[in-house]
Structure formats: structure tokens, C-alpha cells
Write a protein that holds these residues in place. Structure first.
Motif, PDB file in Angstrom:
ATOM      1  N   VAL A 147       0.966  -1.289   0.285  1.00 26.51           N
ATOM      2  CA  VAL A 147      -0.012   0.046  -0.223  1.00 26.51           C
ATOM      3  C   VAL A 147       0.630   1.220  -0.338  1.00 26.51           C
ATOM      4  CG1 VAL A 147      -1.319   1.132   1.343  1.00 26.51           C
ATOM      5  CG2 VAL A 147      -1.882  -1.336   0.881  1.00 26.51           C
ATOM      6  N   GLY A 148       1.791   1.238   0.792  1.00 27.15           N
ATOM      7  CA  GLY A 148       2.725   2.206   1.014  1.00 27.15           C
ATOM      8  C   GLY A 148       3.298   3.147  -0.276  1.00 27.15           C
ATOM      9  N   VAL A 149       3.630   1.373  -1.277  1.00 24.94           N
ATOM     10  CA  VAL A 149       5.276   1.138  -1.948  1.00 24.94           C
ATOM     11  C   VAL A 149       3.589   2.171  -3.272  1.00 24.94           C
ATOM     12  CG1 VAL A 149       5.554   0.199  -4.130  1.00 24.94           C
ATOM     13  CG2 VAL A 149       6.288  -0.644  -2.096  1.00 24.94           C
ATOM     14  N   LEU A 150       2.579   1.906  -3.897  1.00 26.33           N
ATOM     15  CA  LEU A 150       1.820   2.999  -4.613  1.00 26.33           C
ATOM     16  C   LEU A 150       1.345   4.038  -4.352  1.00 26.33           C
ATOM     17  CD1 LEU A 150       1.064   1.451  -7.034  1.00 26.33           C
ATOM     18  CD2 LEU A 150       1.781  -0.189  -5.701  1.00 26.33           C
ATOM     19  N   GLU A 151       1.765   4.358  -3.043  1.00 25.21           N
ATOM     20  CA  GLU A 151       0.812   6.307  -2.520  1.00 25.21           C
ATOM     21  C   GLU A 151       1.987   6.722  -3.084  1.00 25.21           C
ATOM     22  OE1 GLU A 151      -0.211   5.608   1.704  1.00 25.21           O
ATOM     23  OE2 GLU A 151      -1.489   4.888   1.232  1.00 25.21           O
ATOM     24  N   GLY A 152       3.839   5.784  -2.609  1.00 27.83           N
ATOM     25  CA  GLY A 152       4.956   6.736  -2.834  1.00 27.83           C
ATOM     26  C   GLY A 152       4.743   6.958  -4.132  1.00 27.83           C
ATOM     27  N   ILE A 153       4.436   5.790  -5.008  1.00 27.05           N
ATOM     28  CA  ILE A 153       5.022   5.923  -5.858  1.00 27.05           C
ATOM     29  C   ILE A 153       3.951   7.149  -7.598  1.00 27.05           C
ATOM     30  CG2 ILE A 153       4.523   5.197  -8.074  1.00 27.05           C
ATOM     31  CD1 ILE A 153       5.308   2.518  -7.736  1.00 27.05           C
ATOM     32  N   GLU A 154       2.635   7.661  -6.255  1.00 31.39           N
ATOM     33  CA  GLU A 154       1.380   8.128  -6.957  1.00 31.39           C
ATOM     34  C   GLU A 154       1.977   9.646  -6.396  1.00 31.39           C
ATOM     35  OE1 GLU A 154      -2.149   6.727  -5.273  1.00 31.39           O
ATOM     36  OE2 GLU A 154      -1.781   4.840  -6.834  1.00 31.39           O
ATOM     37  N   LYS A 155       2.925   9.609  -5.224  1.00 33.07           N
ATOM     38  CA  LYS A 155       3.301  10.709  -4.296  1.00 33.07           C
ATOM     39  C   LYS A 155       4.641  11.871  -5.581  1.00 33.07           C
ATOM     40  CE  LYS A 155       5.247  13.385  -0.327  1.00 33.07           C
ATOM     41  NZ  LYS A 155       5.001  13.453   1.323  1.00 33.07           N
ATOM     42  N   ALA A 156       4.967  10.598  -5.876  1.00 32.75           N
ATOM     43  CA  ALA A 156       6.585  11.111  -6.666  1.00 32.75           C
ATOM     44  C   ALA A 156       5.745  12.126  -7.862  1.00 32.75           C
ATOM     45  CB  ALA A 156       7.566  10.042  -7.356  1.00 32.75           C
ATOM     46  N   CYS A 157       5.117  10.768  -8.788  1.00 30.75           N
ATOM     47  CA  CYS A 157       4.725  10.765  -9.964  1.00 30.75           C
ATOM     48  C   CYS A 157       3.812  12.336  -9.752  1.00 30.75           C
ATOM     49  CB  CYS A 157       3.831  10.055 -10.688  1.00 30.75           C
ATOM     50  SG  CYS A 157       4.070   9.095 -10.956  1.00 30.75           S
ATOM     51  N   GLY A 158       2.708  12.707  -8.851  1.00 33.75           N
ATOM     52  CA  GLY A 158       2.238  14.107  -8.134  1.00 33.75           C
ATOM     53  C   GLY A 158       3.241  15.012  -8.928  1.00 33.75           C
ATOM     54  N   ARG A 159       4.496  15.110  -7.946  1.00 33.47           N
ATOM     55  CA  ARG A 159       5.412  16.147  -7.722  1.00 33.47           C
ATOM     56  C   ARG A 159       5.767  16.358  -9.054  1.00 33.47           C
ATOM     57  NH1 ARG A 159       9.125  15.081  -1.936  1.00 33.47           N
ATOM     58  NH2 ARG A 159       7.277  16.197  -1.160  1.00 33.47           N
ATOM     59  N   ALA A 160       6.147  15.462  -9.842  1.00 31.34           N
ATOM     60  CA  ALA A 160       6.603  15.084 -11.176  1.00 31.34           C
ATOM     61  C   ALA A 160       5.907  15.896 -12.990  1.00 31.34           C
ATOM     62  CB  ALA A 160       7.298  14.337 -11.994  1.00 31.34           C
ATOM     63  N   GLY A 161       4.460  15.785 -12.347  1.00 30.70           N
ATOM     64  CA  GLY A 161       3.636  15.803 -12.991  1.00 30.70           C
ATOM     65  C   GLY A 161       3.322  14.770 -13.858  1.00 30.70           C
ATOM     66  N   ILE A 162       3.197  14.084 -14.136  1.00 28.66           N
ATOM     67  CA  ILE A 162       3.246  13.153 -15.036  1.00 28.66           C
ATOM     68  C   ILE A 162       2.100  11.725 -14.356  1.00 28.66           C
ATOM     69  CG2 ILE A 162       5.987  12.854 -15.265  1.00 28.66           C
ATOM     70  CD1 ILE A 162       6.001  10.262 -14.259  1.00 28.66           C
ATOM     71  N   ASP A 163       1.836  10.613 -14.924  1.00 29.79           N
ATOM     72  CA  ASP A 163       0.911  10.254 -14.877  1.00 29.79           C
ATOM     73  C   ASP A 163       1.102   8.612 -14.087  1.00 29.79           C
ATOM     74  OD1 ASP A 163      -1.410   7.242 -14.951  1.00 29.79           O
ATOM     75  OD2 ASP A 163      -2.457   9.189 -14.236  1.00 29.79           O
ATOM     76  N   PRO A 164       1.307   7.251 -13.228  1.00 27.94           N
ATOM     77  CA  PRO A 164       1.915   5.741 -12.990  1.00 27.94           C
ATOM     78  C   PRO A 164       1.798   5.230 -13.292  1.00 27.94           C
ATOM     79  CG  PRO A 164       0.794   7.491 -10.860  1.00 27.94           C
ATOM     80  CD  PRO A 164       0.361   7.717 -11.976  1.00 27.94           C
ATOM     81  N   SER A 165       0.909   5.352 -14.980  1.00 25.38           N
ATOM     82  CA  SER A 165       1.074   4.991 -16.761  1.00 25.38           C
ATOM     83  C   SER A 165       2.381   5.050 -17.537  1.00 25.38           C
ATOM     84  CB  SER A 165      -0.012   4.546 -16.606  1.00 25.38           C
ATOM     85  OG  SER A 165      -0.775   6.211 -17.330  1.00 25.38           O
TER      86      SER A 165
END
Length: 693
Positions: free
Chosen positions: A50-68
Motif C-alpha cells: 500500500v505504501g509503495v503505491l502511495e509513494g509512487i503516486e506522490k512522486a509522480c504527482g510531484r513530477a507532473g506525470i501519471d504512474p502509467s
């Protein structure tokens, strides 16, 4: 968020990659996108996926990209080591040769404490009631009595009735002739719907106890690893993210199927990634090597890097369980930011190994923690300020930390909270200093000839004090130091190992026979490799003088040259022990390692110079209370020189520069600290805001 420019890769072709490392308190993320490095840190969750996906989503949000949009995903976790430490792995059965069911119990003759008459060894992973015997026998020369397949099927019925969750099969001399063990394992796999680990597949080496223990550990953690990796793969797939490559203890990554089949190779996954990150980011020119120091929330990990490569070992022990698969040589001690301070029955102040973890965490987190920790001590000492936001978001309750330290001071008969904080800091540093000595001084290395590389959320706060105690003159803090294990995942190579015991005298060795063994080993490691055409293979041999009990590993090269191996072994023995012998040399094991090189992310630093944040009172062991300048590390200009006392704050970590130290900021944002007055003569550029001591 941290941005970095990669000047060597075309932005249009550079893959978007993410590395996620799960620690005891925080889950760290490093995202390489369009030649920028974006970092994030989130609290570790009970279900780590759960934390792994939350961390990825947070980093992608900061970078302005989608996890996909991610092209690659690498991951390090603590699932297997937690299962061993907490003894909550699978309900495991052991199948072994008749008369050898107690090998796990007997172990070796060494004792945990030589003079403690009441010393107890850790309980085996498999209790005696779940250890079963088969009437079969093989020797080092071959099978003498074949295994009865019908007896194995009957045993499978018993195991099914016992509701076991995994099976370890370790038959006598299976490293030399695996036929009986292969029949037993294949029969059990056909009859049972649980993982079956066979020693000739996990560790084809002699030494019955270590082979049995390692195989049992593999079976014990395998269902847990399979479930966890399955959850991560499923969640990643739902988010359009590629399946993760998993960091192994040997410092290389592998695909999910491979690590599920060799679950024991994931122990110490996260610490290995940190060492890889240190080796990839720090220049060791001018020193004998690097001492890597990773201080996280629950523990600190120490390792060595020499000639650009992490030191490796096949002689590790985790929670009292011998693990003999190749791994980065990491020494772990229970002293981290969340380690709890306490007073023993004699009134002495102690720190760890018990930790507050991520929940509730240190008292200053304001999540219900009531026991003072190392992080609380750092708050009271002024290294972490009231305005600091850990992980970029978590605000601190300074008053609660002071109250907890005051309670500890009363219990320890100390003057006040500040005195207790000083004691906690000193005791934690002493524990970590001993660990660094164990990998340097106790192995014949002079720590004064090494540089100390500090990372992890808490490492850079303690690094200069440790260096002073050890006589080390250079401390290096990489710019992504707060998430360096996650960064190391971006720099990791794919790597696979294979080993087989041969046990021959070097003088009598037949090169043709040994080359045949090497062919099998090379075939095995290349079969596990994602792209065999891109892989390089290194061959090695474990050698020893006749009569010795332990081996040294030396390179073999492209052909088996006995004279060259003799020279290499003698040189390695003299380097390790200070002498050579005239005894004959034995070749014990042959090894092969395949490697597919990864691409190192290159970090560039673009500080705008507006780094000055203010100042606050901080307390130092050498000088007492001083007014320390506080900087935003991400905004410090390249080439700037920081004079202590100073505190450099980032979202993921805090660096302390004591009064007797100074630091230079390199092009990639790395901070190189040296003792004041020991700079290399470069022109000094003061940081915006100056030094207001």
C-alpha cells in the motif's frame, strides 16, 4: 522534491524509472523522469504494498506525470527479513536423510556467549515435530541407496494432514549428487500445493548445517514473498505500472518470478540497495574505499565499498539463522531514529534495539508515542527544528519530545531533558561506532584511510560525530542521501549467482572437469538473465590452504589456470591475514555470476543560492550550545562552502555540520565535509545569508 539534470542522456529516449525502498519507518521513492530526479517519502504501511503505491503516486504527482507513464519499476523491501526477525513465516516442514533430522537443532559447536551457562540459541525455524526423514543415502561420490518414490508420496499425505505451508528438502550430499533430492522434491511438488525448496537449487554447497539452514529459510519466507510480490504486481498492473524488478541481497535486481523461486535472496534487500547507491554516486579517489552508513528509522546499516564495488559475503546470519547465499556484506545494528531510549536495571542509559517504528513513531511525531527515541533527542538538541517537516509533510511536536526526554532524565537520574538528549545521542553514536569498527579495524582496515558516506533519514545528522570518533577526515552526503536506497535501485545491475562444491586439490585439479562444471553454472545464471546476449559472466573459486576451515574467493578468469589461481589466492590470503603458507591449496567451490549492467542516473544540482533559512541553538558534544545557521540544502549553490555549525535541511533528511567541520557542495549537489582548515585550497564561495556565528 529534488530535481537533477542528466546531461548524458537524450530526454526523448531516456526511460522513466522509479525505485521504491521500504524501510521500517518510511518508504522512499526516487523517480528519474525527463532527466530530472524527483524524490518522495511516505510512512511505511503494515501492508508494505500500500505504501509503495502511495509513494509512487506522490512522486509522480510531484513530477507532473501519471504512474502509467513509468517504463521501469525497481523495488526493495523488508518482507523476508521481517519474517525471520519476527518468526512469522510459513508453517514449514523439513525433509532430510534418515538420522539427520536434528541438524538444525545441533548446529555448530559455537555458543552465543561462551561464558554464559544459561545462554540459549535461537529456536530453529522448523520444530522437531515437523522434521521428517527419508530412507535414502548418497555420498560425495554418488547415490548408494535411491529414494523410494512411494515413501515420498506417503510423506506428502502426512504433510498435507499437518497443513504445512512450505517444505524444505535437504538430503545428505545433494550438493554433489542431487538425484535423490531431485526425485523427492519433484514428487512432493506433484503431490502438494505448497512451495517446495530443494537444497541443490538453493545452495549447492557442502556443510550440512549451513545448507540445511539456508534452504529452510528459503522455504520459510517463500510463501510470504510470493504473496507480497503478487500484491505489488497486481497493484502495479492496475495502475498501469510495469511489474517490479526486485532488489536481491547480492546487490542486483531480478524479475518477480526469479525472486519468488529464490526467496531467501531477498533478505537485506533494502540495505544492499543503499550500498549500491553509495557506490554509484560517490567518487572514492584518494581514499582506500568508502564506509557506507545508512541510518534509518529502526536500524543502522554499515558496509564497505572498495574499488567501486560493494564488499560481498557468503557468511551472513540473520536472527540466528545462517544464510549462505551471496549478499552485500552489511552489518546491521538496532540503532535508528526510532530506537527507544531506556534505563536498565543498573541505572545505565541504553538505546535500542526496540523501536517505535512508523506507528506510533517517535514522540515528536504526535501519533501517540510515549517513549523517547533518538529522533526526539535530535529535536531537543536542535538538530531538527520545530519548523522542520519530515518527509516534506510531517510536522513535529517539540514540547512532547522535551517532556519524554525529561521523563527519561528523571528515570536515569540526569539533570534535565537536554542532558538526557545528550546521553541518548552519545550512546547511539557509540553503538554505531562499534559497528563501523567491526567492518574496518577488526578486518584489518584503517578507517582513517576511508571516507564515510552517510545517508538515510538520520545518517547525516550523526555522521560527523562518528567520523570524529573514528579519526575519519572526510564525510560525504549524496544529494539524494535521504532516499539513497531508492536511488540505488535506479543504478542497480541485474545479477544472478550460482555455486557448486567440487572439493579438489589445486595441484591435482583437472581443468577439463572443472570447465565442465563452469559450463553448467554459466548456463544456470544465463537462464535466469533477462537478456543473455547483454550479460557478462564472471567466474570465481573459493579456495583455502589444506587444513583450513574457511575459504577466500578469487577470480578465475576465462580459463582455469592453476598457477594464476595460486598467485591470486596467496595474495588474497596475505591481504586478509597478513601471511601466506607453504601448504597445498584446495579448490572448494566454483562460482559464476551473470550481470546485465544498468544505467546510472546522473544527478545535477541547480541551487539558486537563496538557501539561508535562519538560525537556531544547537548543542554539540565538543563545544556545547552554539548558534547554528540553517540552510535549505536544495537551494545551496554549486561550489559553495558551508562552515559549521550549520544545519542543512531537506524534505527527506537533515545534515549537521558541527563547529569543527566545513562542507563543499559539488556539481551534483553532493556535500563533502572535512575538518575545518583541511580544505583542498579551492576558492570559497559563501552561501547566501553568510555564516552568522
Amino acid at each position: 522534491m529534488t530535481d537533477a539534470t542528466n546531461t548524458e542522456t537524450d530526454e526523448s529516449t531516456a526511460p522513466t524509472r522509479v525505485g521504491v525502498d521500504v524501510g521500517g519507518t518510511f518508504t522512499d521513492v526516487a523517480l528519474s523522469v525527463e532527466n530530472r530526479l524527483v524524490t518522495a517519502k511516505v510512512p511505511t504501511t503494515d501492508d508494505q504494498s500500500v505504501g509503495v503505491l502511495e509513494g509512487i503516486e506522490k512522486a509522480c504527482g510531484r513530477a507532473g506525470i501519471d504512474p502509467s507513464d513509468l517504463d521501469e519499476f525497481a523495488h526493495a523491501m523488508t518482507v523476508s527479513v521481517n519474517a525471520l526477525l519476527e518468526r512469522d513465516g510459513a508453517k514449514t516442514a523439513l525433509v532430510t536423510t534418515e538420522g539427520f533430522r536434528d541438524v538444525l537443532e545441533i548446529g555448530r559447536q559455537d555458543r552465543p556467549d561462551l561464558y554464559d551457562l544459561e545462554a540459549e540459541k535461537p529456536e530453529p525455524l522448523v520444530p522437531r515435530r515437523r522434521r521428517f526423514e527419508l530412507d535414502e543415502r548418497a555420498t560425495a561420490d554418488g547415490v548408494e541407496r535411491p529414494v523410494d518414490s512411494e515413501a515420498v508420496r506417503n510423506l506428502a499425505m502426512t504433510l498435507s494432514e499437518r497443513d504445512v505451508g512450505a517444505v524444505a528438502v535437504c538430503l545428505l550430499h545433494a550438493y554433489a549428487d542431487a538425484e535423490n533430492e531431485r526425485v523427492a522434491a519433484e514428487t512432493l511438488r506433484a503431490e502438494l500445493d505448497v512451495p517446495v525448496s530443494a537444497s541443490h537449487e538453493v545452495l549447492a554447497e557442502f556443510r550440512e548445517y549451513e545448507r540445511t539452514a539456508t534452504t529452510t529459510a528459503d522455504a520459510y519466507v517463500r510463501p510470504t514473498i510470493e504473496r507480497y510480490v503478487g500484491r505489488v504486481v497486481e497493484k502495479a498492473d492496475s495502475a498501469g505500472i510495469p511489474a517490479p524488478h526486485i532488489m536481491q541481497a547480492n546487490g542486483g535486481i531480478a524479475d518477480p518470478d526469479t525472486v519468488c523461486e529464490r526467496a531467501v535472496t531477498t533478505t537485506l534487500s533494502g540495505p544492499a540497495a543503499g550500498v549500491v547507491g553509495a557506490a554509484a554516486t560517490v567518487d572514492d579517489t584518494g581514499v582506500e574505499g568508502l564506509v557506507t552508513f545508512d541510518m534509518g528509522g529502526t536500524s543502522s546499516d554499515v558496509s564497505l565499498v572498495r574499488d567501486g564495488d560493494a564488499e560481498r559475503t557468503t557468511d551472513a546470519e540473520i536472527a540466528g539463522v545462517p544464510i549462505r547465499t551471496p549478499m552485500v556484506d552489511v552489518n546491521t545494528v538496532g540503532a535508528g531514529g526510532g530506537s527507544i531510549a531506556w534505563v536498565d536495571s543498573g541505572g545505565a542509559l541504553r538505546v535500542g534495539p526496540r523501536s517505535s517504528g512508523a506507528d506510533p513513531g517517535p514522540v515528536c511525531y504526535g501519533r501517540g508515542g510515549v517513549e523517547a527515541t533518538v529522533t526526539d533527542a535530535n529535536v531537543v538538541l536542535g538538530y531538527i527544528g520545530p519548523e522542520t517537516a519530515l518527509g516534506g509533510e510531517m510536522t513535529l511536536d517539540v514540547e512532547a519530545a522535551e517532556d519524554a526526554l525529561a521523563d527519561l532524565a528523571d528515570e536515569a537520574d540526569l539533570e534535565d531533558a537536554l542532558e538526557a538528549a545528550r546521553g541518548v545521542y552519545r550512546v547511539a553514536n557509540a553503538t554505531m561506532t562499534r559497528t563501523i569498527r567491526s567492518v574496518t579495524v577488526e578486518r584489518g582496515h584503517d578507517p582513517r584511510t576511508f571516507a564515510l558516506v552517510a545517508f538515510g533519514g538520520a545518517g547525516p545528522m550523526h555522521a560527523a560525530a562518528l567520523a570524529s570518533a573514528l579519526g575519519i577526515d572526510r564525510v560525504v552526503v549524496p544529494r539524494p542521501g535521504g532516499v539513497l536506497s531508492a536511488f540505488g535501485l535506479l543504478a542497480a545491475d541485474e545479477s544472478h549467482d550460482a555455486v557448486r562444491t567440487v572439493g579438489v586439490d589445486l595441484a591435482d585439479a583437472k581443468p577439463g572437469r572443472l570447465e565442465s562444471v563452469y559450463e553448467d553454472l554459466v548456463s544456470d545464471v544465463l537462464a535466469d538473465t533477462s537478456d543473455s546476449t547483454a550479460a557478462t559472466v564472471e567466474r570465481a573459486a573459493d579456495c583455502r590452504y589444506a587444513g583450513q576451515s574457511f575459504e577466500l574467493t578469487v577470480s578465475v578468469g576465462g580459463t582455469f589456470d592453476a598457477a594464476a589461481i595460486r598467485r591470486r589466492f596467496r595474495a588474497a590470503h596475505e591481504r586478509a591475514y597478513g601471511y601466506t603458507m607453504d601448504e597445498g591449496i584446495e579448490v572448494v567451490n566454483l562460482r559464476a555470476t551473470s550481470t546485465v549492467e544498468g544505467t546510472d542516473p546522473i544527478v545535477r544540482h541547480d541551487g539558486d543560492g537563496e538557501a539561508f533559512l535562519g538560525s537556531r541553538t544547537a548543542h554539540f558534544p565538543e563545544t556545547g550550545a552554539r548558534e547554528a545557521t540553517v540552510y535549505d540544502r536544495d537551494r545551496i549553490e554549486t561550489g559553495a562552502t558551508i562552515h559549521g555549525p550549520a544545519v542543512l535541511e531537506q524534505a527527506e533528511s537533515t545534515t549537521v555540520v558541527p563547529p569543527t567541520w566545513m562542507g563543499d557542495v559539488l556539481d551534483d549537489g553532493t556535500l563533502v565535509m572535512t575538518r575545518a582548515g583541511e580544505s583542498d585550497g579551492k576558492p570559497e564561495t559563501e552561501v547566501e545569508g553568510g555564516d552568522d556565528r
